[in-house]
Scaffold this motif. Structure first.
Motif, PDB file in Angstrom:
ATOM      1  N   VAL A   8      -8.082   0.520   5.943  1.00 15.12           N
ATOM      2  CA  VAL A   8      -8.420   0.941   4.581  1.00 15.12           C
ATOM      3  C   VAL A   8      -8.708  -0.269   3.686  1.00 15.12           C
ATOM      4  CG1 VAL A   8      -7.553   2.181   2.548  1.00 15.12           C
ATOM      5  CG2 VAL A   8      -7.124   3.086   4.824  1.00 15.12           C
TER       6      VAL A   8
ATOM      7  N   GLN B  42       0.853  -1.197   0.000  1.00 13.52           N
ATOM      8  CA  GLN B  42       0.000   0.000   0.000  1.00 13.52           C
ATOM      9  C   GLN B  42       0.885   1.241   0.000  1.00 13.52           C
ATOM     10  OE1 GLN B  42      -3.511  -0.579   2.970  1.00 13.52           O
ATOM     11  NE2 GLN B  42      -1.902  -1.967   3.625  1.00 13.52           N
TER      12      GLN B  42
ATOM     13  N   ASN C 159       2.987  -7.248  12.984  1.00 19.33           N
ATOM     14  CA  ASN C 159       2.668  -5.823  13.165  1.00 19.33           C
ATOM     15  C   ASN C 159       3.063  -5.393  14.570  1.00 19.33           C
ATOM     16  OD1 ASN C 159       1.585  -3.573  11.792  1.00 19.33           O
ATOM     17  ND2 ASN C 159      -0.303  -3.679  12.973  1.00 19.33           N
TER      18      ASN C 159
END
Ligand code: BJW
Length: 234
Positions: A181, A92, A202
């Motif tokens: 998103v 992204q 993460n």
């Protein structure tokens, strides 16, 4: 992980570039500080105030020259080079740190800072300098140039190729993205539905952490190289 792992799809987000010195979007000191997101990341905002939006991306384009890929980017390039099956990175991010680390099979689904697009013909060209109000398009008499960035309400790039790869992959890994998103936030669910093992790497659990079979929380520069070493040794 029980089944044999062959094809891998890796989704990356702003968190993978954080240790290189690039800000993420939704941290308290994130990228949108000083800019309301709707002032810079929609086509309507660009129509209303192209100079503000161009300035925002000009500054980020210039900053790219000052940063380097980190251990997480290099680990993914090493994985692609040494894994005997397909490894596709879907990022992204609009920075070029994956390619500078050596990754080849890469899709920039939200565009690229180092490219611009003609507003008339939609032709895309390499662009390393500022986009200014009088920057005319090399492709048409009427057109101007805009950043080659996918804003809210616009269709992300290469979606056909991405969904094809998601449906065929055995392992889906998501790195450094908050799951805010779409459509990227739905990729784990899609891959999982088709039988892929899904892993999240993460700093903190993402909004869609429940879509993953496995989660490792920590700094990408530490947990990604370790995870890649484990895969290559398996
Ligand atoms: C670390 C770390 C470390 C930190 N190590 N980790 C309602 C419901 C569902 C969807 C929608 C809806 N209303 C509208 C939509 C669709 C909309 C959307 O999703 N909106 C949401 C806000 C709800 N999506 C779109 O419009 C997309 N297009 C689309 O859907 O098209 C379909 C369609 C189009 C037209 C007609 C019909 C259908 C387009 C989305 C474009 C996104 N663009 C942006 C900006 C442009 C690029 C740029 O300027 O750079 O892309 S927004 C921004 O968010 C950017 C990012 O790529 C994207 C994702 O952010 P990311 O990467 O996840 O960053 P953060 O900051 O959120 O998270 C960082 C993470 O890293 C955190 O979790 C940290 O913990 C972690 N981290 N340091 C490891 N060291």
């Amino acid at each position: 992980m029980k089944k044999e792992l062959r094809n891998i799809v890796i989704l990356t987000g702003a968190g993978i570039s954080a240790e290189s010195g690039l800000k993420t979007f939704r941290a308290s000191d994130g990228l949108w500080e000083g800019h309301r997101i709707e002032d810079v990341a929609t086509p309507e905002a660009y129509e209303r105030n192209p100079d503000l939006v161009n300035e925002f991306y000009n500054a980020r384009r210039a900053q790219l020259k000052e940063v380097e890929p980190n251990a997480a980017h290099f680990a993914l390039a090493k994985l692609e080079e040494n894994w005997p099956f397909d490894v596709l990175i879907v990022t992204q991010n609009v920075d070029d740190l994956h390619e500078r680390a050596g990754s080849k099979n890469l899709i920039h689904m939200h565009g690229e800072l180092l490219k611009s697009r003609c507003t008339e013909t939609q032709l895309v060209t390499d662009w390393h300098q500022d986009i200014l109000p009088d920057t005319i398009s090399p492709y048409s008499k009427e057109g101007t140039l805009r950043p080659h960035i996918v804003w809210f309400g616009e269709m992300p790039l290469e979606m056909g190729r991405i969904y094809d790869a998601l449906r065929k992959c055995d392992l889906f890994i998501s790195i450094g993205t908050s799951g805010n998103v779409y459509p990227a936030a739905g990729f784990a669910q899609e891959a999982r539905r088709k039988g892929a093992h899904c892993v999240e790497l993460n700093l903190e659990p993402s909004l869609n952490a429940h879509d993953f079979h496995e989660s490792v929380n920590g700094l990408a520069g530490e947990i990604v190289p370790k995870f890649v070493e484990g895969l290559l040794a398996s």
